[in-house]
Motif scaffolding. Structure first.
Motif: not given
Length: 171
Positions: A22-32, A120-129, A145-153
């Motif tokens: 789950i997440g929004n790839e246009l919001k950096f780490d939210d796209g994890v 159900i197991l929920f894995i949460g990852i702390e975002p930086e931005t 860059l977006m195609d390469f790594n999803g702009c994750l920190t």
């Protein structure tokens, strides 16, 4: 118990597993979550594992999830838990009220209750931005860059790859 051992324990008797990113790839780490699903899709996982990139609308996949009748579900998402950027943990359903997840139209606690599933197991990852990417200012390089790594920190991408490696090893 370590994260790896909790994951092994959760998956020890699965028959059919759905991993939902789950997440929004246009919001950096939210796209994890989508990033992890994308990388898992490149692996040769068992046929009893279904990967779903739910983006910001996991509720759109409840019908598919129910139709597949999984024995186990893993949900992966960025969430604000007060940890260091990139740290991840298994989040208990009771802790949903204490974490911040803001890019979804349906709260995850409601989504999990709506699925009405025992495993159900929920894995949460702390975002930086979680800042929104301004696509107009990115230009051609930004698109690459977006195609390469999803702009994750860096910290979040490192953790995402650790989770991917653990899932590949266990599955």
């Amino acid at each position: 118990m370590s994260f790896k051992n909790e994951l092994i324990d959760f998956l020890k008797d699965y028959e059919k597993l759905i991993i939902l990113g789950i997440g929004n790839e246009l919001k950096f780490d939210d796209g994890v979550g989508p990033f992890i699903i994308s990388k898992l899709n490149e692996l040769n996982l068992n046929d009893d594992v279904l990967l779903i990139n739910a983006q910001t609308v996991p509720e759109n996949f409840t019908g598919k999830i129910r139709m597949e009748k999984p024995s186990h579900i893993i949900i992966i998402d960025a969430c604000l838990m007060g940890l260091s950027p990139g740290e991840f943990k298994i989040v208990n359903e009771d802790d949903f009220v204490n974490i911040g997840i803001s890019t979804h139209s349906m709260s995850l606690s409601y989504f999990v209750k709506f699925l009405n599933h025992d495993n159900i197991l929920f894995i949460g990852i702390e975002p930086e931005t979680l800042e929104l990417i301004d696509q107009d200012s990115l230009g051609v390089l930004g698109a690459d860059l977006m195609d390469f790594n999803g702009c994750l920190t860096e910290n979040v991408e490192r953790s995402a790859n650790e989770i991917i490696n653990l899932l590949e090893e266990i599955l």
